[in-house]
Design an enzyme around this catalytic site. Structure first.
Site: not given
Ligand code: E4P
Length: 217
Positions: A83
């Protein structure tokens, strides 16, 4: 639509995976910090019992270090998806890592043009953050619709992984908007199964069934 779970909590993941409905897992540095565990160790443990895509995020900001970190993460298990953040350096790293055969999830996407660049760089997944846009007074779902339209016009194969999901309504709307996948916190995943009329209907059926005095087994 594919369902991913957005957590680094192994016990919660195991329970979710046991449903047979989970296609992938996403983690991020905040979720790793929340787990209180060693990053590489927890990714290896998840990949041990779950063979779908498991996103593990680089921590560097410059492309060469992101690429080096991505290579280390990709070696943890064949189902690790590296990622990277949607920055100029992140997309340089995406191009190199995807050319090398790694799956790459480009995260922190907030505009359709960013998503187009990620697709051109060879991203396997693009993660538009719905909830964080809603928090700012925008309609996060518009972003999913715009990305879907652009990807369809140009036949980009990058999968739209709706992220920052806060509710079952987000999941429904992302599915209707054509997201390929949604990454969902475990409490929201659990809520997807529930409806008060399902509970009430089941109670009524069970009461009437008991009245028949019959058994199936
Ligand atoms: C996605 O890969 C992220 O880990 C996640 O969806 C972030 O979500 P949040 O805005 O609730 O932290």
């Amino acid at each position: 639509m594919q369902i991913f779970l957005d957590t680094a909590e192994v016990a919660l993941l195991k329970a979710g995976v046991a449903s047979g409905l989970v296609d992938g897992v996403t983690t991020n540095p905040s979720l790793i910090a929340k787990s209180g565990r060693d990053f590489k160790e927890v990714i290896a443990e998840i990949c041990d019992f779950f063979k779908g895509s498991v996103s593990a995020e680089v921590a560097a900001l410059d492309a060469p270090t992101m690429i080096a970190e991505g290579r280390v993460l990709a070696k943890i298990a064949p189902n690790v998806t590296v990622k990277v953040p949607l920055t100029r350096d992140g997309l340089i790293a995406t191009k190199t890592l995807s050319d090398e055969g790694a799956e790459v999830n480009v995260t922190l996407c907030f505009t359709a043009v960013q998503a187009m660049l990620a697709a051109k760089a060879g991203a396997t997944y693009i993660s538009p953050f719905i909830g964080r846009l809603d928090d700012m007074g925008f309609n996060g779902m518009d972003l999913i619709e715009e990305i879907r339209a652009i990807y369809d016009i140009y036949d980009f194969r990058t999968k739209i992984l709706a992220a920052s999901i806060r509710s079952p309504q987000h999941v429904r709307d992302a599915a209707l908007a054509g997201a390929d996948c949604a990454t969902i916190p475990v409490p929201v995943f659990d809520a997807l199964f529930k409806h008060p009329l399902t509970d009430k209907g089941l109670q009524d059926f069970l009461k009437d069934w008991a009245g028949t005095g019959q058994k199936i087994l």
